[in-house]
Design a protein around this motif. Structure first.
Motif, PDB file in Angstrom:
ATOM      1  N   LEU A  78       0.824  -1.205   0.000  1.00 36.48           N
ATOM      2  CA  LEU A  78       0.000   0.000   0.000  1.00 36.48           C
ATOM      3  C   LEU A  78       0.864   1.264   0.000  1.00 36.48           C
ATOM      4  CD1 LEU A  78      -2.758   1.386   0.220  1.00 36.48           C
ATOM      5  CD2 LEU A  78      -2.610   1.104   2.705  1.00 36.48           C
ATOM      6  N   VAL A  79       1.881   1.256   0.858  1.00 34.37           N
ATOM      7  CA  VAL A  79       2.781   2.411   0.927  1.00 34.37           C
ATOM      8  C   VAL A  79       3.559   2.563  -0.379  1.00 34.37           C
ATOM      9  CG1 VAL A  79       4.800   3.356   2.101  1.00 34.37           C
ATOM     10  CG2 VAL A  79       2.954   2.330   3.428  1.00 34.37           C
ATOM     11  N   LEU A  80       3.927   1.446  -0.990  1.00 35.19           N
ATOM     12  CA  LEU A  80       4.625   1.496  -2.272  1.00 35.19           C
ATOM     13  C   LEU A  80       3.760   2.163  -3.345  1.00 35.19           C
ATOM     14  CD1 LEU A  80       6.990   0.758  -4.123  1.00 35.19           C
ATOM     15  CD2 LEU A  80       5.901  -1.488  -4.477  1.00 35.19           C
ATOM     16  N   VAL A  81       2.478   1.775  -3.386  1.00 34.20           N
ATOM     17  CA  VAL A  81       1.564   2.360  -4.368  1.00 34.20           C
ATOM     18  C   VAL A  81       1.440   3.871  -4.144  1.00 34.20           C
ATOM     19  CG1 VAL A  81      -0.853   2.475  -5.091  1.00 34.20           C
ATOM     20  CG2 VAL A  81       0.261   0.255  -4.791  1.00 34.20           C
ATOM     21  N   LEU A  82       1.320   4.281  -2.885  1.00 33.22           N
ATOM     22  CA  LEU A  82       1.201   5.710  -2.573  1.00 33.22           C
ATOM     23  C   LEU A  82       2.451   6.479  -2.982  1.00 33.22           C
ATOM     24  CD1 LEU A  82      -0.531   5.561   0.938  1.00 33.22           C
ATOM     25  CD2 LEU A  82      -1.565   6.201  -1.252  1.00 33.22           C
ATOM     26  N   HIS A  83       3.615   5.890  -2.755  1.00 32.03           N
ATOM     27  CA  HIS A  83       4.852   6.562  -3.129  1.00 32.03           C
ATOM     28  C   HIS A  83       4.992   6.660  -4.653  1.00 32.03           C
ATOM     29  CE1 HIS A  83       6.535   6.042   1.037  1.00 32.03           C
ATOM     30  NE2 HIS A  83       6.972   7.234   0.729  1.00 32.03           N
ATOM     31  N   VAL A  84       4.624   5.609  -5.349  1.00 30.46           N
ATOM     32  CA  VAL A  84       4.686   5.649  -6.815  1.00 30.46           C
ATOM     33  C   VAL A  84       3.738   6.714  -7.353  1.00 30.46           C
ATOM     34  CG1 VAL A  84       4.162   4.359  -8.923  1.00 30.46           C
ATOM     35  CG2 VAL A  84       5.465   3.269  -7.087  1.00 30.46           C
ATOM     36  N   TYR A  85       2.539   6.795  -6.759  1.00 30.80           N
ATOM     37  CA  TYR A  85       1.572   7.805  -7.202  1.00 30.80           C
ATOM     38  C   TYR A  85       2.109   9.217  -6.940  1.00 30.80           C
ATOM     39  CZ  TYR A  85      -2.878  10.216  -7.869  1.00 30.80           C
ATOM     40  OH  TYR A  85      -3.852  11.057  -8.313  1.00 30.80           O
ATOM     41  N   ALA A  86       2.769   9.420  -5.791  1.00 33.43           N
ATOM     42  CA  ALA A  86       3.367  10.719  -5.485  1.00 33.43           C
ATOM     43  C   ALA A  86       4.472  11.060  -6.492  1.00 33.43           C
ATOM     44  CB  ALA A  86       3.932  10.722  -4.067  1.00 33.43           C
ATOM     45  N   LEU A  87       5.270  10.069  -6.866  1.00 35.16           N
ATOM     46  CA  LEU A  87       6.321  10.296  -7.855  1.00 35.16           C
ATOM     47  C   LEU A  87       5.732  10.655  -9.209  1.00 35.16           C
ATOM     48  CD1 LEU A  87       8.794   7.384  -6.985  1.00 35.16           C
ATOM     49  CD2 LEU A  87       9.141   9.832  -6.622  1.00 35.16           C
ATOM     50  N   VAL A  88       4.638   9.985  -9.586  1.00 36.63           N
ATOM     51  CA  VAL A  88       3.976  10.289 -10.858  1.00 36.63           C
ATOM     52  C   VAL A  88       3.477  11.726 -10.861  1.00 36.63           C
ATOM     53  CG1 VAL A  88       1.931   9.789 -12.259  1.00 36.63           C
ATOM     54  CG2 VAL A  88       3.358   7.918 -11.421  1.00 36.63           C
ATOM     55  N   TRP A  89       2.896  12.155  -9.740  1.00 41.84           N
ATOM     56  CA  TRP A  89       2.369  13.515  -9.661  1.00 41.84           C
ATOM     57  C   TRP A  89       3.479  14.553  -9.770  1.00 41.84           C
ATOM     58  CZ3 TRP A  89      -1.279  17.175  -9.609  1.00 41.84           C
ATOM     59  CH2 TRP A  89      -2.604  16.750  -9.771  1.00 41.84           C
ATOM     60  N   ILE A  90       4.570  14.344  -9.057  1.00 40.13           N
ATOM     61  CA  ILE A  90       5.672  15.310  -9.115  1.00 40.13           C
ATOM     62  C   ILE A  90       6.270  15.342 -10.522  1.00 40.13           C
ATOM     63  CG2 ILE A  90       7.948  15.899  -8.208  1.00 40.13           C
ATOM     64  CD1 ILE A  90       7.076  14.489  -5.584  1.00 40.13           C
ATOM     65  N   ALA A  91       6.476  14.153 -11.108  1.00 47.20           N
ATOM     66  CA  ALA A  91       7.008  14.096 -12.466  1.00 47.20           C
ATOM     67  C   ALA A  91       6.031  14.734 -13.452  1.00 47.20           C
ATOM     68  CB  ALA A  91       7.280  12.645 -12.857  1.00 47.20           C
ATOM     69  N   GLY A  92       4.720  14.536 -13.226  1.00 48.69           N
ATOM     70  CA  GLY A  92       3.717  15.141 -14.098  1.00 48.69           C
ATOM     71  C   GLY A  92       3.724  16.654 -14.014  1.00 48.69           C
ATOM     72  N   LEU A  93       3.908  17.187 -12.814  1.00 47.46           N
ATOM     73  CA  LEU A  93       3.988  18.642 -12.653  1.00 47.46           C
ATOM     74  C   LEU A  93       5.228  19.192 -13.360  1.00 47.46           C
ATOM     75  CD1 LEU A  93       2.934  19.099  -8.913  1.00 47.46           C
ATOM     76  CD2 LEU A  93       1.577  19.612 -10.953  1.00 47.46           C
ATOM     77  N   MET A  94       6.355  18.480 -13.231  1.00 50.21           N
ATOM     78  CA  MET A  94       7.563  18.903 -13.937  1.00 50.21           C
ATOM     79  C   MET A  94       7.344  18.866 -15.449  1.00 50.21           C
ATOM     80  SD  MET A  94      10.449  16.941 -11.613  1.00 50.21           S
ATOM     81  CE  MET A  94      11.759  17.359 -12.743  1.00 50.21           C
ATOM     82  N   ALA A  95       6.684  17.820 -15.909  1.00 55.16           N
ATOM     83  CA  ALA A  95       6.419  17.698 -17.346  1.00 55.16           C
ATOM     84  C   ALA A  95       5.485  18.796 -17.833  1.00 55.16           C
ATOM     85  CB  ALA A  95       5.814  16.325 -17.638  1.00 55.16           C
ATOM     86  N   SER A  96       4.499  19.148 -17.019  1.00 48.84           N
ATOM     87  CA  SER A  96       3.520  20.155 -17.446  1.00 48.84           C
ATOM     88  C   SER A  96       4.162  21.519 -17.658  1.00 48.84           C
ATOM     89  CB  SER A  96       2.400  20.266 -16.410  1.00 48.84           C
ATOM     90  OG  SER A  96       2.847  20.886 -15.219  1.00 48.84           O
ATOM     91  N   LEU A  97       5.226  21.826 -16.893  1.00 53.23           N
ATOM     92  CA  LEU A  97       5.900  23.109 -17.069  1.00 53.23           C
ATOM     93  C   LEU A  97       6.608  23.178 -18.413  1.00 53.23           C
ATOM     94  CD1 LEU A  97       7.384  23.588 -13.479  1.00 53.23           C
ATOM     95  CD2 LEU A  97       5.274  24.556 -14.427  1.00 53.23           C
ATOM     96  N   ARG A  98       6.907  22.011 -18.985  1.00 55.41           N
ATOM     97  CA  ARG A  98       7.506  21.948 -20.321  1.00 55.41           C
ATOM     98  C   ARG A  98       6.450  21.871 -21.418  1.00 55.41           C
ATOM     99  NH1 ARG A  98      13.004  23.172 -20.250  1.00 55.41           N
ATOM    100  NH2 ARG A  98      14.043  22.054 -18.556  1.00 55.41           N
ATOM    101  N   THR A  99       5.425  21.086 -21.170  1.00 57.95           N
ATOM    102  CA  THR A  99       4.473  20.766 -22.238  1.00 57.95           C
ATOM    103  C   THR A  99       3.263  21.685 -22.290  1.00 57.95           C
ATOM    104  OG1 THR A  99       3.279  19.180 -20.827  1.00 57.95           O
ATOM    105  CG2 THR A  99       5.136  18.330 -22.104  1.00 57.95           C
ATOM    106  N   ARG A 100       3.029  22.472 -21.219  1.00 61.47           N
ATOM    107  CA  ARG A 100       1.881  23.388 -21.203  1.00 61.47           C
ATOM    108  C   ARG A 100       2.345  24.818 -20.909  1.00 61.47           C
ATOM    109  NH1 ARG A 100      -3.214  21.959 -20.825  1.00 61.47           N
ATOM    110  NH2 ARG A 100      -3.704  23.557 -19.274  1.00 61.47           N
ATOM    111  N   PRO A 101       3.101  25.408 -21.851  1.00 59.61           N
ATOM    112  CA  PRO A 101       3.545  26.787 -21.658  1.00 59.61           C
ATOM    113  C   PRO A 101       2.403  27.762 -21.970  1.00 59.61           C
ATOM    114  CG  PRO A 101       4.182  26.041 -23.826  1.00 59.61           C
ATOM    115  CD  PRO A 101       3.515  24.865 -23.151  1.00 59.61           C
ATOM    116  N   HIS A 102       2.632  29.035 -21.679  1.00 58.74           N
ATOM    117  CA  HIS A 102       1.729  30.054 -22.210  1.00 58.74           C
ATOM    118  C   HIS A 102       1.883  30.043 -23.733  1.00 58.74           C
ATOM    119  CE1 HIS A 102       1.329  31.246 -18.135  1.00 58.74           C
ATOM    120  NE2 HIS A 102       2.355  32.075 -18.068  1.00 58.74           N
ATOM    121  N   LEU A 103       0.785  30.305 -24.441  1.00 59.04           N
ATOM    122  CA  LEU A 103       0.824  30.337 -25.904  1.00 59.04           C
ATOM    123  C   LEU A 103       0.227  31.647 -26.409  1.00 59.04           C
ATOM    124  CD1 LEU A 103      -0.320  26.750 -27.007  1.00 59.04           C
ATOM    125  CD2 LEU A 103       1.983  27.701 -27.139  1.00 59.04           C
ATOM    126  N   LEU A 104       0.934  32.292 -27.329  1.00 56.92           N
ATOM    127  CA  LEU A 104       0.416  33.490 -27.978  1.00 56.92           C
ATOM    128  C   LEU A 104       0.155  33.152 -29.432  1.00 56.92           C
ATOM    129  CD1 LEU A 104      -0.263  36.506 -27.749  1.00 56.92           C
ATOM    130  CD2 LEU A 104       2.107  36.994 -28.384  1.00 56.92           C
TER     131      LEU A 104
END
Length: 211
Positions: A78-104
């Motif tokens: 259970l703790v392993l699943v929670l940690h993996v999910y936390a890692l996915v979220w942090i990695a997803g936030l890092m990815a979003s700063l690259r893949t979802r910039p402001h667009l003009l």
């Protein structure tokens, strides 16, 4: 839609965006490579990297302790699943700063807040822009001032103030917001963004692209 359903819909939408950002980051196909892209999360990336490292180290230690103390229980898994999910979220936030910039783009300025808020501002509503320095929280979210005439969407420090015609509504996650006179945002390259605002892309001619 009731508030509870709206919350569920927003949560699911955020989750989908997170996974989409991860996939786009991994395959290198995203809007961050566009000439119209204006990144904004430079100040937050070091914090996310440190947080990712801490979660990995802490997860390894906790998993080791649980494996020794409760080897035949579901707790280590259970703790392993929670940690993996936390890692996915942090990695997803890092990815979003690259893949979802402001667009003009032609006709609109699309402002992003990682996998969360998205604001669409018609170019016709923009009366000007200037460099600024307004300290905010690590992430402000979409924050209206008490008078409702100004709003902030920033990371660490708002670096640009976009002046708006209050007669033009803007779209905030599908909701029309009217009466705004300025919007304080974060942009990594302030000079490039201000130049782009001063010389926006031309709008397509009527009927362009029609066969």
């Amino acid at each position: 839609m009731t508030p509870a359903r709206r919350l569920v819909a927003r949560t699911l939408s955020t989750e989908v965006r997170l996974w989409a950002c991860l996939m786009r980051w991994l395959f290198g196909r995203h809007e961050g490579r566009s000439a119209q892209a204006h990144p904004y999360g430079r100040s937050l990336r070091p914090l996310l990297i440190v947080l990712l490292a801490l979660v990995i180290v802490e997860g390894g230690l906790v998993e080791g302790v649980l494996a020794l103390l409760a080897p035949r229980t579901p707790w280590p898994w259970l703790v392993l699943v929670l940690h993996v999910y936390a890692l996915v979220w942090i990695a997803g936030l890092m990815a979003s700063l690259r893949t979802r910039p402001h667009l003009l783009n032609s006709g609109e300025l699309r402002l992003r807040d990682s996998v969360f808020t998205e604001i669409v501002v018609p170019l016709a509503a923009i009366t000007g822009a200037r460099a600024t320095r307004r300290q905010t929280a690590a992430r402000s979210g979409f924050l209206l001032d008490s008078a409702g005439a100004a709003a902030t969407l920033a990371y660490g420090e708002a670096t640009v103030t976009v002046m708006l015609d209050p007669d033009y509504p803007i779209d905030v996650d599908g909701t029309s917001v009217a009466g705004l006179k300025c919007l304080h945002i974060t942009v990594d390259d302030t000079g490039r963004f201000l130049q782009a605002i001063a010389t926006p892309p031309p709008q397509p001619a009527p009927g362009a692209g029609l066969v």
